[in-house]
Scaffold this active site. Structure first.
Site, PDB file in Angstrom:
ATOM      1  N   ASP A   1     -10.886   3.286   4.171  1.00 44.77           N
ATOM      2  CA  ASP A   1     -11.197   1.850   4.130  1.00 44.77           C
ATOM      3  C   ASP A   1     -12.704   1.612   3.999  1.00 44.77           C
ATOM      4  O   ASP A   1     -13.135   0.517   3.664  1.00 44.77           O
ATOM      5  CB  ASP A   1     -10.762   1.202   5.456  1.00 44.77           C
ATOM      6  CG  ASP A   1      -9.570   0.297   5.299  1.00 44.77           C
ATOM      7  OD1 ASP A   1      -9.301  -0.151   4.178  1.00 44.77           O
ATOM      8  OD2 ASP A   1      -8.915   0.042   6.324  1.00 44.77           O
TER       9      ASP A   1
ATOM     10  N   LYS B   1       0.841  -1.206   0.000  1.00 39.63           N
ATOM     11  CA  LYS B   1       0.000   0.000   0.000  1.00 39.63           C
ATOM     12  C   LYS B   1       0.875   1.255   0.000  1.00 39.63           C
ATOM     13  O   LYS B   1       0.610   2.218  -0.735  1.00 39.63           O
ATOM     14  CB  LYS B   1      -0.930  -0.008   1.233  1.00 39.63           C
ATOM     15  CG  LYS B   1      -2.043  -1.039   1.131  1.00 39.63           C
ATOM     16  CD  LYS B   1      -2.819  -1.226   2.433  1.00 39.63           C
ATOM     17  CE  LYS B   1      -3.808  -2.381   2.296  1.00 39.63           C
ATOM     18  NZ  LYS B   1      -4.557  -2.700   3.521  1.00 39.63           N
TER      19      LYS B   1
ATOM     20  N   GLN C   1      -4.313  -1.201   9.767  1.00 35.15           N
ATOM     21  CA  GLN C   1      -4.289  -2.533   9.165  1.00 35.15           C
ATOM     22  C   GLN C   1      -4.889  -3.558  10.129  1.00 35.15           C
ATOM     23  O   GLN C   1      -4.544  -3.609  11.308  1.00 35.15           O
ATOM     24  CB  GLN C   1      -2.847  -2.917   8.793  1.00 35.15           C
ATOM     25  CG  GLN C   1      -2.711  -4.225   8.047  1.00 35.15           C
ATOM     26  CD  GLN C   1      -3.325  -4.204   6.641  1.00 35.15           C
ATOM     27  OE1 GLN C   1      -3.518  -3.153   6.034  1.00 35.15           O
ATOM     28  NE2 GLN C   1      -3.643  -5.372   6.129  1.00 35.15           N
TER      29      GLN C   1
HETATM   30  N1  GUN Z   1      -6.571  -6.395   6.243  1.00 33.28           N
HETATM   31  C1  GUN Z   1      -6.762  -7.088   5.091  1.00 33.28           C
HETATM   32  N2  GUN Z   1      -7.342  -6.290   4.158  1.00 33.28           N
HETATM   33  C2  GUN Z   1      -7.502  -5.080   4.744  1.00 33.28           C
HETATM   34  C3  GUN Z   1      -8.052  -3.859   4.288  1.00 33.28           C
HETATM   35  O1  GUN Z   1      -8.513  -3.708   3.141  1.00 33.28           O
HETATM   36  N3  GUN Z   1      -8.051  -2.836   5.185  1.00 33.28           N
HETATM   37  C4  GUN Z   1      -7.571  -2.982   6.448  1.00 33.28           C
HETATM   38  N4  GUN Z   1      -7.623  -1.917   7.274  1.00 33.28           N
HETATM   39  N5  GUN Z   1      -7.064  -4.114   6.904  1.00 33.28           N
HETATM   40  C5  GUN Z   1      -7.025  -5.155   6.054  1.00 33.28           C
END
Ligand code: GUN
Length: 295
Positions: free
Chosen positions: A120, A53, A97
């Site tokens: 998100d 990311k 995350q």
């Molecule tokens: N863990 C796995 N995928 C995601 C996501 O798209 N956002 C977040 N915050 N955590 C994740």
């Protein structure tokens, strides 16, 4: 006949090229989109996702603010971090995350993110706006899937879309976006009886259960569009989805692979939400909850 391949990697590159132009337009106004990413603990898979990311941010001209907090971080410390980011004008998007270490309350942390920065799409306000059919931030993976369906000209009105999985991050918002596009939507989950009987009715099948080889060729209607959201590991460590790709591609009309399908699109849509947040802060995009006329 083999299905059309929906190349998420190529589509994500297109989306990101469009975003880079919007980032340049913002730069001309003195605004640089900023995404804050909080990673707590030492989960190796999360570390990889976060690294991807941040790299994607840098490639798109988005500023990233990364904090890697120890697994011993307390709830109060994490909440204080989130609140500081809420108050930081250089930060347009905040991502914590998930999953968090077991002693932390993830829902409380997500609830603490200002919903205007919840790129998100997980905050209850964003979930609610999505439910109401006027999303502010779409949850990234479902947003990516909708973009993939759009890219192949999949007209959803009146189609039967079946979603396998009912998570807050994917299954539920996915169903809402499909419904808003006038599909007839069925949500299946681990307690669904005779899953195959339902999936065989699907014109569009979204597999988001997190179970390797859950969807086999006999469960797919000939010509259906199949999107595989699964991210599982084979015993020898390879990344694989929820769909038996080799067999299903001989039945489906279109199919997305894993890897190279939904994964790159999830990251692209995270960037899209962050750029949109920055545009809103600069008065270039509609503000939260703006109603959208609907026939
Ligand atoms: N863990 C796995 N995928 C995601 C996501 O798209 N956002 C977040 N915050 N955590 C994740």
């Amino acid at each position: 006949m083999s299905a059309r391949l929906i190349d998420g990697k190529a589509l994500a590159a297109q989306v990101r090229a469009g975003l880079a132009q919007r980032v340049a337009a913002l730069a001309a106004r003195g605004v640089r989109p900023g995404l804050a990413v909080l990673l707590v603990g030492d989960d190796p898979a999360s570390a990889v996702y976060v690294r991807n990311k941040i790299k994607a941010c840098e490639e798109t001209g988005i500023r990233s603010f990364f904090a890697h907090l120890p697994a011993s971080t307390t709830q109060a410390e994490l909440l204080a971090r989130v609140r500081a980011l809420n108050d930081d004008a250089a930060v347009h998007g905040i991502l914590v995350q998930l999953p968090l270490p077991a002693h932390l309350d993830a829902q409380q942390v997500v609830d603490a993110i200002a919903f205007e920065k919840d790129v998100d799409g997980l905050h209850p306000t964003n979930a609610g706006l999505t439910l109401a059919g006027r999303p502010h931030f779409r949850s990234c993976t479902p947003y990516g899937v909708m973009t993939m369906l759009d890219s192949i000209g999949c007209a959803l009105a009146g189609k039967h879309a079946v979603v396998i999985g009912r998570s807050n991050m994917v299954g539920k918002p996915m169903a809402m976006l499909l419904l808003a596009a006038d599909a007839t939507v069925t949500i299946c989950h681990s307690r669904t009886r005779d899953l195959a009987a339902i999936t065989r009715q699907a014109d569009v099948l979204i597999a988001a259960a997190g179970k390797r080889n859950l969807v086999t060729a006999d469960m797919v209607k000939p010509g259906a569009v199949v999107i595989d959201v699964g991210t599982n590991r084979t015993p020898d460590g390879r990344l694989t989805g929820d769909v038996d790709f080799a067999a299903v591609r001989e039945v489906a009309g279109a199919i997305s692979p894993v890897p190279g399908g939904v994964g790159p699109m999830t990251i692209a849509m995270l960037l899209a939400n962050t750029v949109e947040a920055a545009e809103r802060s600069a008065g270039l995009a509609p503000m939260p909850g703006a109603s959208q006329p609907r026939a």
